[in-house]
Structures are given as structure tokens and as C-alpha cells.
Design a protein around this motif. Structure first.
Motif, PDB file in Angstrom:
ATOM      1  N   GLN A  16       0.828  -1.160  -0.026  1.00  0.00           N
ATOM      2  CA  GLN A  16      -0.005   0.116   0.018  1.00  0.00           C
ATOM      3  C   GLN A  16       0.832   1.187  -0.004  1.00  0.00           C
ATOM      4  O   GLN A  16       1.880   1.190   0.553  1.00  0.00           O
ATOM      5  CB  GLN A  16      -1.027   0.094   1.119  1.00  0.00           C
ATOM      6  CG  GLN A  16      -1.802  -1.160   1.540  1.00  0.00           C
ATOM      7  CD  GLN A  16      -2.556  -1.018   2.821  1.00  0.00           C
ATOM      8  OE1 GLN A  16      -3.757  -0.551   2.632  1.00  0.00           O
ATOM      9  NE2 GLN A  16      -2.016  -1.199   3.618  1.00  0.00           N
ATOM     10  N   TRP A 102      -4.905   4.540   2.544  1.00  0.00           N
ATOM     11  CA  TRP A 102      -3.923   3.709   2.012  1.00  0.00           C
ATOM     12  C   TRP A 102      -4.454   2.973   1.010  1.00  0.00           C
ATOM     13  O   TRP A 102      -5.591   2.617   0.762  1.00  0.00           O
ATOM     14  CB  TRP A 102      -3.414   2.629   3.075  1.00  0.00           C
ATOM     15  CG  TRP A 102      -2.685   3.132   4.146  1.00  0.00           C
ATOM     16  CD1 TRP A 102      -3.181   3.662   5.560  1.00  0.00           C
ATOM     17  CD2 TRP A 102      -1.185   3.320   4.188  1.00  0.00           C
ATOM     18  NE1 TRP A 102      -2.013   3.957   6.311  1.00  0.00           N
ATOM     19  CE2 TRP A 102      -0.906   3.926   5.753  1.00  0.00           C
ATOM     20  CE3 TRP A 102      -0.258   3.052   3.459  1.00  0.00           C
ATOM     21  CZ2 TRP A 102       0.533   4.198   6.121  1.00  0.00           C
ATOM     22  CZ3 TRP A 102       1.187   3.325   3.787  1.00  0.00           C
ATOM     23  CH2 TRP A 102       1.344   3.656   5.234  1.00  0.00           C
ATOM     24  N   ASN A 104      -4.033   0.211  -2.206  1.00  0.00           N
ATOM     25  CA  ASN A 104      -2.847  -1.036  -2.377  1.00  0.00           C
ATOM     26  C   ASN A 104      -2.482  -1.026  -3.982  1.00  0.00           C
ATOM     27  O   ASN A 104      -3.147  -0.239  -4.713  1.00  0.00           O
ATOM     28  CB  ASN A 104      -3.782  -2.348  -2.139  1.00  0.00           C
ATOM     29  CG  ASN A 104      -4.881  -2.448  -2.900  1.00  0.00           C
ATOM     30  OD1 ASN A 104      -5.065  -2.356  -4.039  1.00  0.00           O
ATOM     31  ND2 ASN A 104      -5.727  -3.390  -2.344  1.00  0.00           N
ATOM     32  N   LYS A 105      -1.540  -1.638  -4.169  1.00  0.00           N
ATOM     33  CA  LYS A 105      -0.953  -1.759  -5.436  1.00  0.00           C
ATOM     34  C   LYS A 105      -1.858  -1.968  -6.681  1.00  0.00           C
ATOM     35  O   LYS A 105      -1.871  -1.577  -7.554  1.00  0.00           O
ATOM     36  CB  LYS A 105       0.186  -2.457  -5.314  1.00  0.00           C
ATOM     37  CG  LYS A 105      -0.152  -4.086  -5.339  1.00  0.00           C
ATOM     38  CD  LYS A 105       1.089  -4.804  -5.275  1.00  0.00           C
ATOM     39  CE  LYS A 105       1.024  -6.291  -5.068  1.00  0.00           C
ATOM     40  NZ  LYS A 105       2.135  -7.196  -5.082  1.00  0.00           N
TER      41      LYS A 105
END
Length: 134
Positions: A16, A102, A104-105
């Protein structure tokens, strides 16, 4: 045209990246990677450590240079050096931002939906490439 040179922290925790919502100024309510201006006599790494301490009251380690992006805003030309950073301590206290996320990828492309500043939009492909190469 004024030129502004800044540093930004892509604070990564597992898969993240931390994005923050500006709480002041011309770009209030827009999203960005945290960071700020380099002061005279500072290295880029020293600047990003100081800026994150001031903005998030957090200690980070600038682990790797990610990229430099440049963007022509209406009133200034921005040069932004971006570093992949890790948190030294997991505590964050937001002093200058209204909110944080946050991301995430897998959702980085969707990061553009949170109204990222134009220069920060240019960082997303570099972050995707970074995660791809882990």
C-alpha cells in the motif's frame, strides 16, 4: 515563471501507498503524496525526512529514489523528486492534512479517482512499475 523544487514521499507499507488530502492553500481538498520544499543546504533525503516529521509527525526512511516528475501549473513550474519510503515507527499524526488513504498496489489506477493533483497523477505509473518489479 517561478520554479518550485519539492520532494515527495511514497510511504509504502506492504503493498500500500499513503496518499493525503491537503488541508490548506490553493490546492485544498486535493490529494497528493506528502512532502514539501527543499530548504537551502538540505539534501533531498534530509528534506523528505524533515517534511514528513513536520506534516505527519512520523519518522521515515527514504529507501529508494523513484522518479522525478515535472508539471506546469498555472502560476509555477513544479519539479518533484519522489522517494519510496518506509515508516520507522508506525505512528502517524496528521498535522496539515484533512484525511489520508492507504491505496493498495492493485488499486493505484483508481487513485486518480480521488482527485489527485496533476503532478501526483504522473507518479502513479512509476509506482505501478515499482510494485511490478518487487
Amino acid at each position: 515563471m517561478k520554479q518550485v523544487h519539492v520532494v515527495a514521499a511514497a510511504i509504502v507499507d506492504n503493498d500500500q501507498v499513503l496518499f493525503t488530502e491537503r488541508g490548506y492553500g490553493t490546492f485544498k481538498d486535493k490529494w497528493e503524496l506528502p512532502g514539501g520544499k527543499i530548504e537551502e543546504g538540505e539534501s533531498k533525503e534530509e528534506a523528505i525526512i524533515r517534511e514528513i516529521k513536520e506534516e505527519l509527525d512520523a519518522e521515515i526512511s527514504p529507501d529508494k529514489f523513484l522518479c522525478t516528475v515535472e508539471y506546469q501549473y498555472e502560476t509555477f513550474y513544479l519539479i518533484m523528486d519522489v522517494f519510496i519510503c518506509s515508516l520507522v515507527s508506525k505512528e502517524i499524526h496528521f498535522k496539515e492534512h484533512e484525511a489520508y488513504k492507504w491505496i493498495n498496489k492493485e488499486s493505484l489506477r483508481d487513485a486518480e479517482k480521488i482527485d489527485l493533483l496533476p503532478a501526483d497523477q504522473l507518479i502513479v505509473p512509476h509506482l505501478e512499475e515499482y510494485f511490478k518489479n518487487l
